[in-house]
Enzyme design. Structure first.
Site: not given
Length: 248
Positions: A94, A179, A181
């Site tokens: 990002c 994302h 994560e």
């Protein structure tokens, strides 16, 4: 620093005081990686010599990639030439993808109509990205700006709201707009801290996001592990992991 070979060391750069590696860290730890965590917005320095690292990951953050008045943005922009001129792998997530794109001469900007991606939205593989991305995949986003494609970059995945979703340069520098994560704990922390941002144009409500997580997160997580083993993780580490020993 420890005595690990650089092949086993990852530099993780966070753009907030509370950011955590989440699922990205879970996957990399499984292959024996250890992390050097830096938070330049909190005063941490960034290494000019990248020879001690296999991979650098720059995570997302609430600021714009154009916010040079933010300490973390200014320090990362000053540091990125050292990454580009090294042999280290780079993954920008990002904001991290946007910062690298900006360093390489591409623009980063919001849409003129204010549309965002906050929640689960589809991306699809380009022809170049079909070996790494499925034809369509629901991924987790939280952003209001997008990047243009830097010179020399190859687009690997696209979206309908923000067209450029994943790129690479020479299979070493990677940027993704979404994302991977974000695990359950990270997601709930973001919703608790910034739920009001989900009211922006095209944003999904917290409950819509939770429903999306229940429906799409397992496949998204499986994709990231496959991506990591094919792109990010040194093949010597994969061999050692399969043998149950790390000799590098």
């Amino acid at each position: 620093m420890n005595e690990l070979s650089p092949v086993k060391r990852v530099l993780m750069v966070f753009n907030s005081a509370t950011g955590q590696p989440g699922r990205v860290g879970t996957v990399l730890r499984r292959y024996g990686y250890e992390f050097d965590i830096r938070r330049p917005g909190e005063g941490d320095t960034l290494p000019s010599d990248m020879a001690g690292y296999h991979l650098a990951i720059v995570f997302g953050g609430p600021m714009s990639a154009n916010d040079d008045h933010e300490d973390n943005v200014a320090r990362i922009m000053e540091w990125l030439p050292h990454v580009v001129n090294s042999n280290a792998m780079y993954l920008g997530i990002c904001l991290g993808a946007q910062l690298m794109a900006r360093h390489l001469g591409a623009s980063v900007s919001p849409r003129s109509d204010g549309m965002t991606e906050i929640g689960y939205y589809p991306v699809e593989a380009t022809e170049a990205g079909r070996d790494l991305f499925p034809n369509e995949m629901m991924v987790y986003h939280w952003h209001s700006e997008g990047f243009e494609l830097p010179d020399g970059a190859e687009l690997m995945a696209r979206g309908s709201v923000f067209p450029n979703q994943a790129y690479h340069i020479d299979n070493r520098i990677w940027g993704i707009q979404f994302h991977p994560e974000v695990d359950d704990e990270t997601h709930e922390r973001w919703l608790a801290k910034s739920a009001e941002k989900t009211e922006r144009p095209n944003g999904q409500t917290p409950d819509q996001q939770r429903a999306g997580r229940a429906k799409y997160d397992a496949a998204f997580g499986a994709w990231f592990e496959g991506f990591a083993t094919r792109v990010l993780i040194d093949e010597r580490v994969i061999v050692d992991s399969s043998l149950g020993a790390c000799s590098v």
